[in-house]
Motif scaffolding. Structure first.
Motif, short mmCIF file in Angstrom:
data_model
loop_
_atom_site.label_atom_id
_atom_site.label_comp_id
_atom_site.label_asym_id
_atom_site.label_seq_id
_atom_site.Cartn_x
_atom_site.Cartn_y
_atom_site.Cartn_z
N SER A 135 -113.16 124.80 85.02
CA SER A 135 -113.30 123.34 85.07
C SER A 135 -112.88 122.81 86.44
O SER A 135 -113.58 122.01 87.05
CB SER A 135 -112.44 122.65 84.01
OG SER A 135 -112.91 122.97 82.74
N ALA A 136 -111.73 123.25 86.92
CA ALA A 136 -111.22 122.76 88.20
C ALA A 136 -112.19 123.11 89.33
O ALA A 136 -112.48 122.28 90.20
CB ALA A 136 -109.83 123.34 88.48
N ASN A 164 -110.45 129.18 71.62
CA ASN A 164 -109.88 127.97 72.23
C ASN A 164 -109.77 126.82 71.25
O ASN A 164 -109.38 125.71 71.64
CB ASN A 164 -110.72 127.54 73.44
CG ASN A 164 -110.63 128.55 74.57
OD1 ASN A 164 -109.54 129.02 74.90
ND2 ASN A 164 -111.77 128.91 75.13
P1 NAP Z 1 -108.57 127.03 81.65
O1 NAP Z 1 -109.48 128.18 81.87
O2 NAP Z 1 -107.58 127.11 80.55
O3 NAP Z 1 -107.82 126.77 83.03
C1 NAP Z 1 -106.82 125.84 83.14
C2 NAP Z 1 -106.23 125.94 84.53
O4 NAP Z 1 -105.25 124.92 84.69
C3 NAP Z 1 -105.56 127.28 84.81
O5 NAP Z 1 -105.85 127.70 86.12
C4 NAP Z 1 -104.07 126.97 84.66
O6 NAP Z 1 -103.24 127.71 85.52
C5 NAP Z 1 -104.02 125.52 85.07
N1 NAP Z 1 -102.95 124.80 84.37
C6 NAP Z 1 -102.74 124.72 83.05
N2 NAP Z 1 -101.68 123.93 82.78
C7 NAP Z 1 -101.20 123.54 83.99
C8 NAP Z 1 -100.13 122.72 84.38
N3 NAP Z 1 -99.31 122.14 83.50
N4 NAP Z 1 -99.90 122.53 85.71
C9 NAP Z 1 -100.73 123.10 86.63
N5 NAP Z 1 -101.77 123.87 86.31
C10 NAP Z 1 -102.01 124.09 85.00
O7 NAP Z 1 -109.37 125.66 81.36
P2 NAP Z 1 -110.80 125.21 81.87
O8 NAP Z 1 -110.96 125.47 83.30
O9 NAP Z 1 -110.99 123.82 81.37
O10 NAP Z 1 -111.78 126.15 81.05
C11 NAP Z 1 -111.73 126.18 79.61
C12 NAP Z 1 -112.83 127.11 79.08
O11 NAP Z 1 -114.11 126.52 79.34
C13 NAP Z 1 -112.81 128.46 79.80
O12 NAP Z 1 -113.18 129.44 78.87
C14 NAP Z 1 -113.87 128.32 80.86
O13 NAP Z 1 -114.44 129.55 81.26
C15 NAP Z 1 -114.88 127.40 80.15
N6 NAP Z 1 -115.62 126.63 81.16
C16 NAP Z 1 -116.78 127.15 81.62
C17 NAP Z 1 -117.51 126.50 82.58
C18 NAP Z 1 -118.77 127.10 83.06
O14 NAP Z 1 -119.05 128.20 82.69
N7 NAP Z 1 -119.55 126.41 83.86
C19 NAP Z 1 -117.05 125.29 83.09
C20 NAP Z 1 -115.85 124.76 82.61
C21 NAP Z 1 -115.15 125.45 81.65
P3 NAP Z 1 -103.04 129.29 85.31
O15 NAP Z 1 -104.32 129.92 85.78
O16 NAP Z 1 -101.87 129.61 86.16
O17 NAP Z 1 -102.81 129.49 83.84
#
Ligand code: NAP
Length: 313
Positions: free
Chosen positions: A157-158, A259
């Motif tokens: 997402s980031a 999730n």
């Molecule tokens: P995520 O994979 O859970 O990543 C969250 C990120 O935020 C991690 O890097 C984590 O750090 C960081 N984080 C969490 N809590 C924090 C805090 N309190 N302070 C600072 N940093 C923090 O979430 P997501 O990126 O939203 O993705 C969720 C799911 O959706 C994943 O399975 C992803 O692959 C999928 N997704 C897919 C796509 C795509 O394919 N286009 C796009 C968006 C999302 P750490 O790494 O250190 O834990």
């Protein structure tokens, strides 16, 4: 006293998915009851201008859009109740739902409880939400043309948000608490190769500075290794540390992925318990847009209507 009222369709949640399901089921004369919790209108009520919802060439404020959707549903007979459902019983028919003081029963249940963005929980974040702090680049990125933008997080997402924001920002700073991204390899490559994105490693925001008049002016970052803090000037902060689907009510009752996203049948909103349909962000971690939520709300309503008819309910 705990009384139970019966409805043919109950819709849980009043974001774009729930309200669209309400418009459709109400127009089908099913008199849906919408039960929504403490944030009527869902995530859109936490944004300001919505510029990407079709039909509003000059944009519309998120809360106004949701109010209009609710009015539209009510015009056709939908009712709303504000309460927090704390348990559901889907084993027996009709289904029953309970809050602290009330119970409802229904033949068909449409789940549109949405997802909640995770927040950092630091000073300045809540106060400046909508004033430079955002959790949705697609919604708010265009307000920060030629500005310095910070994205917090290291997942897909980031990275997606950071790449998208380079269309607008003069520079995008991706702040991550470690020195390695969690995102998929392809996303990491795309992000780190983007000349407008600068990674800020081993850092976490501890305070967001600014006022509702000035907007965001800076973020205090803490080095996760040394503990040192510094002020980092930016005009916007996009928090992208993940979403949590609001599905805890259905743990152990309905299938969900690791999730917590509900998993309806492919190309459908049907859940394995007949008569239960899921739509909107509680089952979508890919698109997460108001218009896609509304689309699946429409699907849920049509599927519920057909199911009720087939069962003669
Ligand atoms: P995520 O994979 O859970 O990543 C969250 C990120 O935020 C991690 O890097 C984590 O750090 C960081 N984080 C969490 N809590 C924090 C805090 N309190 N302070 C600072 N940093 C923090 O979430 P997501 O990126 O939203 O993705 C969720 C799911 O959706 C994943 O399975 C992803 O692959 C999928 N997704 C897919 C796509 C795509 O394919 N286009 C796009 C968006 C999302 P750490 O790494 O250190 O834990």
């Amino acid at each position: 006293m705990n009384s139970t009222s019966h409805h043919r369709v109950i819709i849980l949640g009043s974001g774009p998915a729930g309200l669209t399901a309400a418009v459709y089921t109400a127009r089908a004369n099913l008199k849906p009851l919408i039960i929504h919790g403490p944030l009527p209108g869902g995530q859109l009520t936490t944004t300001t201008d919505v510029e990407n919802y079709p039909g509003f060439p000059d944009g519309i404020m998120g809360p106004d859009l949701m109010q209009q959707m609710e009015q539209q549903a009510k015009r056709f007979g939908a009712e709303t109740v504000v309460d927090t459902v704390t348990s559901v019983e889907l084993k027996n028919r009709p289904f029953t739902l309970h809050s602290a003081g009330k119970s409802w029963s229904c033949d068909a249940l449409i789940i549109s409880t949405g997802a909640s963005p995770r927040y950092l929980g630091i000073p300045g974040e809540k106060e400046l939400l909508g004033y430079g702090v955002s959790t949705c680049a697609t919604c708010d990125g265009a307000f920060f043309r030629n500005k310095r933008i910070m994205v917090v997080g290291g997942g897909d997402s980031a990275c997606e948000e950071a790449n998208f924001l380079t269309r607008f920002g003069e520079r995008v700073f991706l702040v991550h608490r470690r020195d390695e991204l969690r995102a998929s390899k392809i996303m990491q490559e795309r992000t780190l190769k983007n000349p407008k994105i600068e990674a800020v490693w081993n850092s976490i925001p501890v305070q967001i500075l600014g006022t509702q008049t000035s907007g965001v002016t800076a973020v205090t970052l803490k080095d996760t290794k040394s503990g040192a803090t510094r002020e980092f000037p930016v005009d916007a902060v996009f928090v992208a540390i993940g979403h949590t689907p609001n599905s805890s009510l259905f743990k152990g009752v309905l299938p969900m992925d690791s999730n917590g996203y509900l998993t309806p049948a492919p190309n459908s909103t049907r859940m394995p318990v007949e008569g239960v349909f899921a739509c909107g962000d509680v089952q979508d971690h890919v698109f997460r847009q108001a218009v896609t939520a509304a689309g699946t709300g429409c699907m849920a309503a049509i599927e519920a209507e057909r199911w009720l008819e087939a069962k003669g309910l």
